[in-house]
Design an enzyme around this catalytic site. Structure first.
Site, PDB file in Angstrom:
ATOM      1  N   VAL A   1     -11.966  13.610  37.195  1.00  0.00           N
ATOM      2  CA  VAL A   1     -11.513  12.320  36.692  1.00  0.00           C
ATOM      3  C   VAL A   1     -12.632  11.625  35.913  1.00  0.00           C
ATOM      4  O   VAL A   1     -12.406  10.978  34.885  1.00  0.00           O
ATOM      5  CB  VAL A   1     -11.053  11.432  37.875  1.00  0.00           C
ATOM      6  CG1 VAL A   1     -10.766  10.024  37.383  1.00  0.00           C
ATOM      7  CG2 VAL A   1      -9.821  12.022  38.507  1.00  0.00           C
ATOM      8  N   ALA A   2     -13.863  11.793  36.397  1.00  0.00           N
ATOM      9  CA  ALA A   2     -14.993  11.108  35.769  1.00  0.00           C
ATOM     10  C   ALA A   2     -15.250  11.607  34.355  1.00  0.00           C
ATOM     11  O   ALA A   2     -15.597  10.851  33.461  1.00  0.00           O
ATOM     12  CB  ALA A   2     -16.237  11.280  36.616  1.00  0.00           C
TER      13      ALA A   2
ATOM     14  N   GLU B   1     -10.331   9.078  29.380  1.00  0.00           N
ATOM     15  CA  GLU B   1      -8.903   8.730  29.339  1.00  0.00           C
ATOM     16  C   GLU B   1      -8.538   7.712  28.267  1.00  0.00           C
ATOM     17  O   GLU B   1      -7.442   7.751  27.707  1.00  0.00           O
ATOM     18  CB  GLU B   1      -8.457   8.172  30.699  1.00  0.00           C
ATOM     19  CG  GLU B   1      -8.375   9.195  31.813  1.00  0.00           C
ATOM     20  CD  GLU B   1      -9.716   9.348  32.510  1.00  0.00           C
ATOM     21  OE1 GLU B   1     -10.708   8.767  32.027  1.00  0.00           O
ATOM     22  OE2 GLU B   1      -9.770  10.054  33.532  1.00  0.00           O
TER      23      GLU B   1
ATOM     24  N   ASP C   1      -9.195   6.135 -13.275  1.00  0.00           N
ATOM     25  CA  ASP C   1      -8.750   5.864 -14.642  1.00  0.00           C
ATOM     26  C   ASP C   1      -9.617   4.771 -15.220  1.00  0.00           C
ATOM     27  O   ASP C   1     -10.275   4.058 -14.489  1.00  0.00           O
ATOM     28  CB  ASP C   1      -7.335   5.267 -14.623  1.00  0.00           C
ATOM     29  CG  ASP C   1      -6.295   6.292 -14.292  1.00  0.00           C
ATOM     30  OD1 ASP C   1      -6.618   7.471 -14.383  1.00  0.00           O
ATOM     31  OD2 ASP C   1      -5.182   5.888 -13.943  1.00  0.00           O
TER      32      ASP C   1
ATOM     33  N   ASP D   1      -1.301   6.815 -12.216  1.00  0.00           N
ATOM     34  CA  ASP D   1      -0.144   5.926 -12.227  1.00  0.00           C
ATOM     35  C   ASP D   1       1.104   6.581 -12.792  1.00  0.00           C
ATOM     36  O   ASP D   1       2.208   6.141 -12.550  1.00  0.00           O
ATOM     37  CB  ASP D   1      -0.455   4.627 -12.989  1.00  0.00           C
ATOM     38  CG  ASP D   1      -1.095   4.909 -14.347  1.00  0.00           C
ATOM     39  OD1 ASP D   1      -1.071   6.078 -14.773  1.00  0.00           O
ATOM     40  OD2 ASP D   1      -1.615   3.979 -14.971  1.00  0.00           O
TER      41      ASP D   1
ATOM     42  N   ASN E   1     -19.434   8.312  31.047  1.00  0.00           N
ATOM     43  CA  ASN E   1     -18.849   9.382  31.856  1.00  0.00           C
ATOM     44  C   ASN E   1     -19.911  10.339  32.388  1.00  0.00           C
ATOM     45  O   ASN E   1     -19.815  10.813  33.520  1.00  0.00           O
ATOM     46  CB  ASN E   1     -17.804  10.145  31.043  1.00  0.00           C
ATOM     47  CG  ASN E   1     -16.539   9.324  30.873  1.00  0.00           C
ATOM     48  OD1 ASN E   1     -16.491   8.167  31.292  1.00  0.00           O
ATOM     49  ND2 ASN E   1     -15.526   9.901  30.270  1.00  0.00           N
TER      50      ASN E   1
ATOM     51  N   ASN F   1     -13.044   4.054  34.236  1.00  0.00           N
ATOM     52  CA  ASN F   1     -12.747   4.728  32.971  1.00  0.00           C
ATOM     53  C   ASN F   1     -11.690   3.986  32.168  1.00  0.00           C
ATOM     54  O   ASN F   1     -11.816   3.810  30.962  1.00  0.00           O
ATOM     55  CB  ASN F   1     -12.218   6.143  33.235  1.00  0.00           C
ATOM     56  CG  ASN F   1     -13.340   7.150  33.342  1.00  0.00           C
ATOM     57  OD1 ASN F   1     -14.487   6.764  33.476  1.00  0.00           O
ATOM     58  ND2 ASN F   1     -13.012   8.415  33.292  1.00  0.00           N
TER      59      ASN F   1
ATOM     60  N   ASP G   1     -14.175   0.507  31.056  1.00  0.00           N
ATOM     61  CA  ASP G   1     -14.570   1.191  29.822  1.00  0.00           C
ATOM     62  C   ASP G   1     -13.497   1.077  28.751  1.00  0.00           C
ATOM     63  O   ASP G   1     -13.791   0.921  27.576  1.00  0.00           O
ATOM     64  CB  ASP G   1     -14.866   2.665  30.102  1.00  0.00           C
ATOM     65  CG  ASP G   1     -16.137   2.808  30.921  1.00  0.00           C
ATOM     66  OD1 ASP G   1     -16.646   1.774  31.398  1.00  0.00           O
ATOM     67  OD2 ASP G   1     -16.619   3.940  31.071  1.00  0.00           O
TER      68      ASP G   1
HETATM   69  P1  ATP Z   1      -6.581   5.755 -18.759  1.00  0.00           P
HETATM   70  O1  ATP Z   1      -6.231   7.169 -18.492  1.00  0.00           O
HETATM   71  O2  ATP Z   1      -7.958   5.421 -18.430  1.00  0.00           O
HETATM   72  O3  ATP Z   1      -5.587   4.767 -18.235  1.00  0.00           O
HETATM   73  P2  ATP Z   1      -5.409   5.564 -21.340  1.00  0.00           P
HETATM   74  O4  ATP Z   1      -4.479   4.477 -21.019  1.00  0.00           O
HETATM   75  O5  ATP Z   1      -6.061   5.538 -22.666  1.00  0.00           O
HETATM   76  O6  ATP Z   1      -6.603   5.635 -20.337  1.00  0.00           O
HETATM   77  P3  ATP Z   1      -3.247   7.330 -21.582  1.00  0.00           P
HETATM   78  O7  ATP Z   1      -2.272   6.298 -21.208  1.00  0.00           O
HETATM   79  O8  ATP Z   1      -3.055   8.725 -21.133  1.00  0.00           O
HETATM   80  O9  ATP Z   1      -4.678   6.934 -21.127  1.00  0.00           O
HETATM   81  O10 ATP Z   1      -3.352   7.291 -23.162  1.00  0.00           O
HETATM   82  C1  ATP Z   1      -4.030   8.284 -23.853  1.00  0.00           C
HETATM   83  C2  ATP Z   1      -4.125   7.905 -25.306  1.00  0.00           C
HETATM   84  O11 ATP Z   1      -2.819   7.820 -25.862  1.00  0.00           O
HETATM   85  C3  ATP Z   1      -4.734   6.532 -25.548  1.00  0.00           C
HETATM   86  O12 ATP Z   1      -6.107   6.598 -25.646  1.00  0.00           O
HETATM   87  C4  ATP Z   1      -4.099   6.123 -26.845  1.00  0.00           C
HETATM   88  O13 ATP Z   1      -4.801   6.666 -27.929  1.00  0.00           O
HETATM   89  C5  ATP Z   1      -2.747   6.758 -26.769  1.00  0.00           C
HETATM   90  N1  ATP Z   1      -1.751   5.789 -26.314  1.00  0.00           N
HETATM   91  C6  ATP Z   1      -1.781   5.067 -25.183  1.00  0.00           C
HETATM   92  N2  ATP Z   1      -0.704   4.285 -25.069  1.00  0.00           N
HETATM   93  C7  ATP Z   1       0.045   4.527 -26.158  1.00  0.00           C
HETATM   94  C8  ATP Z   1       1.310   4.056 -26.619  1.00  0.00           C
HETATM   95  N3  ATP Z   1       2.012   3.164 -25.937  1.00  0.00           N
HETATM   96  N4  ATP Z   1       1.777   4.534 -27.780  1.00  0.00           N
HETATM   97  C9  ATP Z   1       1.073   5.440 -28.461  1.00  0.00           C
HETATM   98  N5  ATP Z   1      -0.094   5.926 -28.080  1.00  0.00           N
HETATM   99  C10 ATP Z   1      -0.625   5.501 -26.955  1.00  0.00           C
END
Ligand code: ATP
Length: 924
Positions: free
Chosen positions: A289-290, A294, A336, A634, A699, A727, A731
């Site tokens: 037990v010691a 637990e 990013d 994202d 313990n 325990n 504890d």
């Molecule tokens: P991170 O990855 O750091 O968020 P980011 O936003 O530049 O950077 P992406 O969204 O993949 O990365 O965009 C890549 C590239 O595409 C950009 O650097 C830009 O040149 C182009 N881009 C981003 N948004 C648009 C858009 N709405 N329309 C057209 N081209 C775009």
């Protein structure tokens, strides 16, 4: 719910025409359901939820607790006590076991509820049309008949019949295992017995929209969906323990074996010396037990769940509990750039066209800048509502710049309505819209060409320039020569060097649309109009967080889709790299073998122009180098990298798909929040280690107190129920208090714990050994002293025996209070911490002390705990012991601080800050 739910009467959903399906669900293709009807249906159909079996019922948790090795040992001990005729002990043990199980279940259940609540918070919002209005509702509230709006990034929230598809593409791997995306259509299908993968006009719960847009009619929700049916088949999935839980489980088992072995040795030795068999057996049981800690599982769950809540307060939403502890071991954070390291307050400030530069902060005039701004507003999915921009911040910045020059998107779209589009995707790094040129539009454009259609393409300059064969000069299109091309490349680089984000814009006048609106057909022979440069300043708190990382032995790495010069400038501003450092681009990664990537991945702090697929390769390379990687993302395509990373981090503003794949969601999209979560993770880890250190040393002390005295001719110094009480209650309570300790000073000034590092590393093993020995020596000393007094007349009466064991029991309990005060910090002196830093601990100490006094001094409890009044002397002996233990630990800490501050010493417990994490990992 529907009017014709019986498939025999109406056939499966995919065989119905869209309007038939709508009618069958009593819904409207434009207005959707009425709110009243939706509420009604929600009552009938229940919430749209799939119970995935990850949740355990109370019975489940109870069974897990009851069947644990620890409890089994205790039950055995109680049984043995009963057999030996020690009824009172058996009852006391049973009561304590019961209390322990109840507490354990309650704790586990609460933790599970906390996780469920966190899950609930991250349950996605769905855009539905009700009462003719688009609105966001929680996916739980979705009912059959609802009209949902789907777009790239959404997780499909229920099983639906597609009513409208604008190139809607869905990845259905979650259901079919097929990773290729499928294009969805509205048309009814003829064959009724189609597999899930072949029902092209249906979308299913849990699959991911990767491209395009659409509207769909919900036909099944919750457990009646395809995913729900699978989930109900695999409902018995076991609850996954966290790595630490697994490791401690192992520790518990090892200790159990050790307990039985020591118990057996001591019992056999006693028996060979001819001692009373029942006494010998009881000693064995006491020992077992010691040894067993637990309180450990309950403290661990408590600490993890609390850590999750603290992280939430700092804007990091934990989706998977193991992440709380893994965060403490993170060695690399891949982030990013846009929005996470920068403010995401993008402003367009400059234009570059064939005729030169234009500063947007003043008025710009001329055909080229006009057309450039016009195109930027047209090839744009953001909107200006009441003067505020909604949508992608890059696009919003373009809209604002255009509107500043009286080129409003809404007005432009009247004369140049959008006919089609190819959406932006981060691998292609560009997007295209197709516009019909109304008669008024032709004049407005001012172009020296007649065309019925105009395509507008915008994107990264390096992705767009190769597609251009012409360039706009004034209002004329001229062929693009090498010099013009080079001028644009130079302009692009110039902006990049200043950390600016650049988009190129090109157009193409067309007399007729190609048959298929594919990228290859639309995005060629383009006419470059110019470049738009935007600023997006770094976040101030990100720079601070980067500095914290450097001290904490964590390497921040920027992974961005942006241009390499822009990336490097921002990274240098934040301290992630230096001005001239190497930046690796996606194209270079493409050319590297996994081994080559692995060879450079430790040296490179900035990856630019990468696609989501490259993120996965970078994570894998880092992991092969032994790193524990946090990775942000994202988009839909980020999901595999998020899943693969040790800590997948999704943005609160990101897609549902990314959130679903992530372990943690940043509610404020901020890099600094990741670092805050790492700090909390380290606190959790430290607290668990503190508790282990505290309880294992205690313990060991108890084992010595029980095992050694028989060899010295002393009686048994602690009864099993006393050991159990100390325990679990003393504890256990003190341990819970330790679990709420705040971040230790210097918490982010030491390298991360290695994930495979044992709980006894960094000097903890040695510490518990000597401290356990000291505790044992003190309690045995107290027992010896009382025994010598009692034996002065050569006789040991039962009352005297009681006095001896009560004194030892009480000394042990009070001594642990001194010990817990010292255990609050591994490094800092308890006296420097101040007594009120941890109110919970103070409360726990008070409760433990009162409980201890009650079982010692209250006559009602004495028979159960084999105790008797030990007077003030007995109490003071305990206090003296507490002070001794506290001071001894402080001396050790002082010595350790001296050793660590002396650079000539190789520290056993801490600072290796001069070594790079990777190098350390290889050493071991
Ligand atoms: P991170 O990855 O750091 O968020 P980011 O936003 O530049 O950077 P992406 O969204 O993949 O990365 O965009 C890549 C590239 O595409 C950009 O650097 C830009 O040149 C182009 N881009 C981003 N948004 C648009 C858009 N709405 N329309 C057209 N081209 C775009």
């Amino acid at each position: 719910m529907s009017l014709h739910r019986d498939p025999a009467a109406r056939g499966p959903w995919h065989t119905l025409e869209a309007d038939e399906a709508l009618a069958a669900q009593g819904s409207d293709g434009v207005k959707g359901l009425s709110s009243a009807r939706a509420t009604d249906r929600l009552r009938q159909a229940g919430p749209n939820e799939v119970q995935d079996g990850g949740e355990r019922t109370v019975w489940h948790i109870l069974w897990e607790q009851v069947s644990s090795v620890l409890i089994l040992i205790l039950v055995f001990a109680g049984g043995l006590a009963a057999v030996l005729g020690k009824q009172v002990d058996a009852i006391a043990i049973a009561a304590i076991v019961l209390l322990f199980v109840v507490l354990g279940v309650a704790q586990e259940y609460r933790a599970q509820r906390a996780v469920a609540a966190l899950k609930q918070m991250s349950s996605p919002q769905v855009r539905v049309v009700r009462d003719g209005r688009a609105q966001d509702v929680s996916s739980r509230e979705l009912v059959p008949g609802d009209l949902v709006i789907l777009e790239a990034g959404n997780v499909v929230p229920a099983d639906c019949r597609v009513i409208e598809s604008l190139s809607l593409r869905v990845q259905e791997a979650a259901l079919t295992g097929e990773s290729e995306t499928v294009e969805k259509t509205e048309a009814a299908l003829i064959r009724s017995n189609l597999t899930v993968g072949d029902r092209l006009n249906m979308v299913f719960l849990g699959t991911a929209v990767t491209f395009g847009r659409g509207r769909a009619l919900v036909v099944e929700t919750g457990m009646r969906t395809e995913l729900g049916r699978i989930a109900s088949m695999i409902r018995s999935v076991r609850h996954e323990p966290t790595p630490l839980q697994r490791r401690l489980d192992r520790l518990g088992k090892v200790l159990a074996v050790v307990a039985v072995a020591i118990a057996a040795v001591v019992a056999i030795a006693g028996w060979m010396r001819g001692e009373d068999v029942s006494l010998v057996l009881l000693t064995g049981v006491s020992l077992a037990v010691a040894i067993v800690p637990e309180g450990l599982p309950a403290v661990l769950t408590f600490t993890l769940a609390r850590g999750g809540q603290r992280m939430l307060r700092r804007k990091a939403l934990i989706r998977k509990l193991p992440a709380v502890e893994t965060l403490g071991s993170v060695t690399v954070i891949c982030s990013d750039k846009t929005g996470t390291l920068t403010q995401n307050r993008i402003t367009a400030t400059q234009l570059a066209t064939a005729s030169g530069w234009h500063d947007l902060r003043g008025r710009v005039e001329g055909d080229e800048p006009d057309l450039l701004l016009m195109g930027a507003a047209l090839c744009n999915d953001a909107d200006l509502r009441d003067g505020k921009a909604v949508g992608d911040p890059t696009e919003a910045a373009l809209l604002v710049a255009a509107a500043g020059h009286r080129l409003e998107k809404a007005r432009l779209e009247k004369i140049l309505p959008r006919e089609a589009e190819i959406a932006f995707d981060s691998t292609r790094k560009r997007m295209t819209t197709v516009h019909r040129v109304e008669p008024g539009g032709r004049v407005f454009l001012g172009l020296d060409v007649d065309a019925l259609f105009l395509t507008v393409t915008k994107g990264a300059a390096d992705a767009l320039l190769p597609l251009c064969s012409g360039v706009l000069q004034g209002n004329r299109i001229v062929a693009m020569d090498d010099a013009a091309r080079q001028r644009m490349i130079d302009a692009n680089d110039g902006f990049g060097l200043q950390g600016m984000r650049v988009l190129a814009l090109a157009i193409r006048p067309l007399d007729a649309l190609p048959e298929r609106l594919m990228p290859e057909a639309l995005e060629r022979d383009l006419v470059l109009v110019g470049l738009v440069a935007m600023i997006d300043p770094p976040r101030a708190e990100a720079a601070e967080a980067v500095a914290v990382c450097a001290r904490a032995g964590i390497r921040p790495v920027m992974i961005t889709g942006d241009h390499h010069l822009t990336a490097r400038k921002i990274a240098a501003d934040l301290g992630i790299c230096r001005e001239g450092d190497r930046v690796v681009t996606g194209i270079e990664i493409e050319r590297m073998s996994p081994a080559e990537l692995e060879a450079i991945v430790d040296e490179v702090a900035v990856f630019a122009r990468v696609s989501p697929e490259h993120k996965l390769r970078i994570v894998e390379a880092l992991q092969r180098r032994g790193h524990v990687v946090a990775m942000t993302g994202d988009g839909v395509n980020d999901a595999p990298a998020l899943k693969r990373a040790d800590i997948g981090v999704a943005m609160g503003s990101g897609t549902d798909v990314a959130k679903e794949a992530a372990d943690m969601v940043l509610l404020d999209d901020n890099f600094a929040t990741i670092v805050a979560a790492v700090e909390e993770g380290r606190v959790v880890y430290d607290n668990v280690r503190r508790f282990i250190q505290f309880s294992v040393a205690g313990n060991i002390g108890k084992v010595l107190t029980v095992a050694v005295p028989p060899f010295l001719g002393l009686p048994l110094l602690l009864a099993p129920v006393q050991i159990l009480f100390s325990n679990l209650l003393t504890d256990g309570l003190l341990g819970l208090g330790l679990g709420t300790e705040k971040a230790e000073k210097g918490n982010m000034e030491r390298p991360p714990y290695r994930p495979q590092e044992g709980v006894f590393s960094r000097g903890v093993g040695l510490h518990v050994a000597w401290l356990g020995a000291l505790i044992g020596a003190i309690t045995i000393g107290a027992g010896w002293w009382a025994w010598s007094l009692a034996m002065a007349d050569g006789l040991l009466t039962p009352v005297e025996t009681l006095y001896i064991s009560t004194l030892v029991f009480s000394t042990l309990a009070i001594l642990q209070i001194g010990r817990v005060l010292a255990a609050r910090s591994f490094r800092q002196s308890a006296f420097a911490l101040g007594p009120f830093g941890n109110p919970t601990l103070l409360a726990m100490i008070a409760v433990a002390l009162v409980a201890q006094l009650v079982v010692v001094y209250w006559p009602g409890a004495q028979p159960f705990f084999h105790t008797t009044d030990i007077g003030l002397t007995g109490l003071l002996i305990g206090v003296a012991a507490a002070v001794t233990v506290l001071l001894a630990t402080e001396v050790e800490k002082g010595l350790r601080r001296r050793a660590e501050d002396d650079p000539a010493q190789e520290p056993g417990t801490g600072r290796l800050a001069s070594q790079r994490p990777a190098a350390r990992l290889q050493d071991t």
